[in-house]
Design a protein around this motif. Structure first.
Motif, PDB file in Angstrom:
ATOM      1  N   THR A  61       7.467   1.801  -3.168  1.00 53.41           N
ATOM      2  CA  THR A  61       6.767   0.870  -2.288  1.00 53.41           C
ATOM      3  C   THR A  61       7.046   1.228  -0.840  1.00 53.41           C
ATOM      4  N   SER A  62       6.148   0.817   0.022  1.00 56.34           N
ATOM      5  CA  SER A  62       6.332   1.088   1.441  1.00 56.34           C
ATOM      6  C   SER A  62       6.877  -0.132   2.183  1.00 56.34           C
ATOM      7  N   SER A  63       6.914  -1.273   1.527  1.00 52.83           N
ATOM      8  CA  SER A  63       7.167  -2.541   2.222  1.00 52.83           C
ATOM      9  C   SER A  63       8.457  -2.572   3.031  1.00 52.83           C
ATOM     10  N   GLN A  64       9.575  -2.166   2.470  1.00 50.18           N
ATOM     11  CA  GLN A  64      10.838  -2.225   3.199  1.00 50.18           C
ATOM     12  C   GLN A  64      11.128  -0.942   3.970  1.00 50.18           C
ATOM     13  N   ILE A  65      10.441   0.125   3.647  1.00 54.42           N
ATOM     14  CA  ILE A  65      10.709   1.409   4.299  1.00 54.42           C
ATOM     15  C   ILE A  65       9.826   1.586   5.532  1.00 54.42           C
ATOM     16  N   ASN A  66       8.517   1.381   5.357  1.00 56.66           N
ATOM     17  CA  ASN A  66       7.568   1.534   6.459  1.00 56.66           C
ATOM     18  C   ASN A  66       6.299   0.778   6.074  1.00 56.66           C
ATOM     19  N   GLY A  67       6.406  -0.527   5.956  1.00 51.75           N
ATOM     20  CA  GLY A  67       5.311  -1.348   5.456  1.00 51.75           C
ATOM     21  C   GLY A  67       4.168  -1.501   6.449  1.00 51.75           C
ATOM     22  N   LEU A 111       0.846  -1.185   0.000  1.00 57.67           N
ATOM     23  CA  LEU A 111       0.000   0.000   0.000  1.00 57.67           C
ATOM     24  C   LEU A 111       0.879   1.232   0.000  1.00 57.67           C
ATOM     25  N   ILE A 112       0.461   2.241  -0.724  1.00 57.36           N
ATOM     26  CA  ILE A 112       1.232   3.477  -0.774  1.00 57.36           C
ATOM     27  C   ILE A 112       0.321   4.638  -1.167  1.00 57.36           C
ATOM     28  N   PRO A 113       0.445   5.773  -0.486  1.00 57.78           N
ATOM     29  CA  PRO A 113      -0.388   6.936  -0.850  1.00 57.78           C
ATOM     30  C   PRO A 113      -0.068   7.417  -2.270  1.00 57.78           C
ATOM     31  N   VAL A 114      -1.107   7.786  -2.994  1.00 58.81           N
ATOM     32  CA  VAL A 114      -0.944   8.163  -4.400  1.00 58.81           C
ATOM     33  C   VAL A 114      -0.089   9.427  -4.567  1.00 58.81           C
ATOM     34  N   ASP A 115      -0.132  10.355  -3.610  1.00 55.83           N
ATOM     35  CA  ASP A 115       0.688  11.558  -3.750  1.00 55.83           C
ATOM     36  C   ASP A 115       2.174  11.218  -3.694  1.00 55.83           C
ATOM     37  N   VAL A 116       2.548  10.181  -2.956  1.00 51.85           N
ATOM     38  CA  VAL A 116       3.945   9.753  -2.908  1.00 51.85           C
ATOM     39  C   VAL A 116       4.337   9.136  -4.250  1.00 51.85           C
ATOM     40  N   VAL A 117       3.419   8.392  -4.867  1.00 51.17           N
ATOM     41  CA  VAL A 117       3.682   7.813  -6.186  1.00 51.17           C
ATOM     42  C   VAL A 117       3.928   8.916  -7.212  1.00 51.17           C
ATOM     43  N   VAL A 118       3.074   9.932  -7.216  1.00 50.67           N
ATOM     44  CA  VAL A 118       3.214  11.039  -8.169  1.00 50.67           C
ATOM     45  C   VAL A 118       4.529  11.787  -7.918  1.00 50.67           C
ATOM     46  N   ASN A 119       4.821  12.082  -6.655  1.00 52.85           N
ATOM     47  CA  ASN A 119       6.075  12.765  -6.329  1.00 52.85           C
ATOM     48  C   ASN A 119       7.284  11.929  -6.737  1.00 52.85           C
ATOM     49  N   THR A 120       7.198  10.627  -6.595  1.00 51.53           N
ATOM     50  CA  THR A 120       8.305   9.747  -7.000  1.00 51.53           C
ATOM     51  C   THR A 120       8.479   9.771  -8.509  1.00 51.53           C
ATOM     52  N   LEU A 121       7.386   9.772  -9.261  1.00 45.37           N
ATOM     53  CA  LEU A 121       7.484   9.862 -10.726  1.00 45.37           C
ATOM     54  C   LEU A 121       8.173  11.151 -11.163  1.00 45.37           C
ATOM     55  N   VAL A 122       7.748  12.264 -10.571  1.00 50.72           N
ATOM     56  CA  VAL A 122       8.315  13.570 -10.939  1.00 50.72           C
ATOM     57  C   VAL A 122       9.792  13.637 -10.559  1.00 50.72           C
ATOM     58  N   THR A 123      10.112  13.239  -9.330  1.00 52.46           N
ATOM     59  CA  THR A 123      11.502  13.352  -8.872  1.00 52.46           C
ATOM     60  C   THR A 123      12.407  12.313  -9.524  1.00 52.46           C
ATOM     61  N   ALA A 124      11.869  11.160  -9.928  1.00 49.91           N
ATOM     62  CA  ALA A 124      12.677  10.168 -10.631  1.00 49.91           C
ATOM     63  C   ALA A 124      13.105  10.708 -11.999  1.00 49.91           C
ATOM     64  N   ALA A 125      12.199  11.396 -12.677  1.00 52.22           N
ATOM     65  CA  ALA A 125      12.553  12.021 -13.959  1.00 52.22           C
ATOM     66  C   ALA A 125      13.643  13.064 -13.746  1.00 52.22           C
ATOM     67  N   TRP A 126      13.495  13.895 -12.723  1.00 52.31           N
ATOM     68  CA  TRP A 126      14.516  14.898 -12.386  1.00 52.31           C
ATOM     69  C   TRP A 126      15.838  14.222 -12.021  1.00 52.31           C
ATOM     70  N   HIS A 127      15.778  13.164 -11.230  1.00 53.12           N
ATOM     71  CA  HIS A 127      16.967  12.454 -10.774  1.00 53.12           C
ATOM     72  C   HIS A 127      17.736  11.866 -11.950  1.00 53.12           C
ATOM     73  N   ASN A 128      17.003  11.276 -12.909  1.00 56.26           N
ATOM     74  CA  ASN A 128      17.663  10.702 -14.088  1.00 56.26           C
ATOM     75  C   ASN A 128      18.278  11.765 -14.987  1.00 56.26           C
ATOM     76  N   ALA A 129      17.639  12.918 -15.074  1.00 52.49           N
ATOM     77  CA  ALA A 129      18.185  13.998 -15.901  1.00 52.49           C
ATOM     78  C   ALA A 129      19.389  14.657 -15.234  1.00 52.49           C
ATOM     79  N   THR A 130      19.351  14.779 -13.919  1.00 53.99           N
ATOM     80  CA  THR A 130      20.419  15.464 -13.184  1.00 53.99           C
ATOM     81  C   THR A 130      21.617  14.557 -12.930  1.00 53.99           C
ATOM     82  N   TYR A 131      21.378  13.335 -12.550  1.00 54.02           N
ATOM     83  CA  TYR A 131      22.438  12.385 -12.221  1.00 54.02           C
ATOM     84  C   TYR A 131      22.443  11.265 -13.256  1.00 54.02           C
ATOM     85  N   ARG A 132      23.062  11.534 -14.385  1.00 54.19           N
ATOM     86  CA  ARG A 132      23.072  10.584 -15.502  1.00 54.19           C
ATOM     87  C   ARG A 132      23.797   9.294 -15.117  1.00 54.19           C
TER      88      ARG A 132
END
Length: 184
Positions: free
Chosen positions: A32-38, A1-22
């Motif tokens: 996912t929340s399973s290993q972080i705070n499941g 289970l994971i809140p949808v706003d975290v999913v959206v923020n992860t999508l946006v920041t993953a795109a930024w992360h890939n562009a910034t840190y090639r």
């Protein structure tokens, strides 16, 4: 289970992360929340029941309850007795009072939705979150990092109890259109 706003923020920041840190490799971000705070389905159900009882909607027609069964026959018997039979009886009452019977149709929709989620509810996966942990560190160090919450850890302040309470109050207010002023 994971809140949808975290999913959206992860999508946006993953795109930024890939562009910034090639990188020469392909990064996979397991949001996912399973290993972080499941949270288990059982705990999620207990929190849901707690807040469904504490903040009941005037639109519910049955006492809220959650039971997790592993026996298919027992599930079918309970589903028939506690879902389909009351829906049929209520629809019969509606029909006799010259109203449109709707409960059986609603019951079938709920059963179909539950069937769609059955595979995910009955299986467990362990996803690696190394890339997401790198993303969390990069977002925290960035200029606008406070605007993008991608960290579900307890140390960051994420609490499933608070989340489920807010989640159910949101359903009550925005989906059921049941104003909070109707509560005692």
């Amino acid at each position: 289970l994971i809140p949808v706003d975290v999913v959206v923020n992860t999508l946006v920041t993953a795109a930024w992360h890939n562009a910034t840190y090639r990188s020469n490799g392909i990064r996979v971000y397991n949001c996912t929340s399973s290993q972080i705070n499941g949270i288990s389905w059982k705990n999620f159900g207990q929190l849901t029941q707690k807040y469904a009882l504490q903040y009941p909607s005037k639109f519910i027609s049955w006492y809220p309850g959650f039971t997790y069964r592993t026996n298919r026959l027992m599930h079918w018997i309970c589903h028939t007795l506690f879902h389909y039979m009351p829906a049929c009886i209520f629809d019969l009452f509606l029909y006799c009072t010259h109203h449109k019977p709707i409960m059986l149709r609603i019951c079938r929709k709920i059963a179909r939705a539950a069937k769609n989620g059955e595979f995910f509810a009955l299986n467990e996966w362990k996803f690696h979150t190394n890339t997401v942990k790198e993303l969390i560190d990069a977002v925290k160090c960035s200029e606008d990092g406070d605007n993008f919450n991608v960290d579900l850890s307890k140390s960051n302040g994420f609490n499933w109890n608070t989340y489920v309470k807010t989640y159910l109050l949101g359903i009550r207010k925005y989906i059921l259109k049941d104003d909070l002023s109707s509560l005692n």
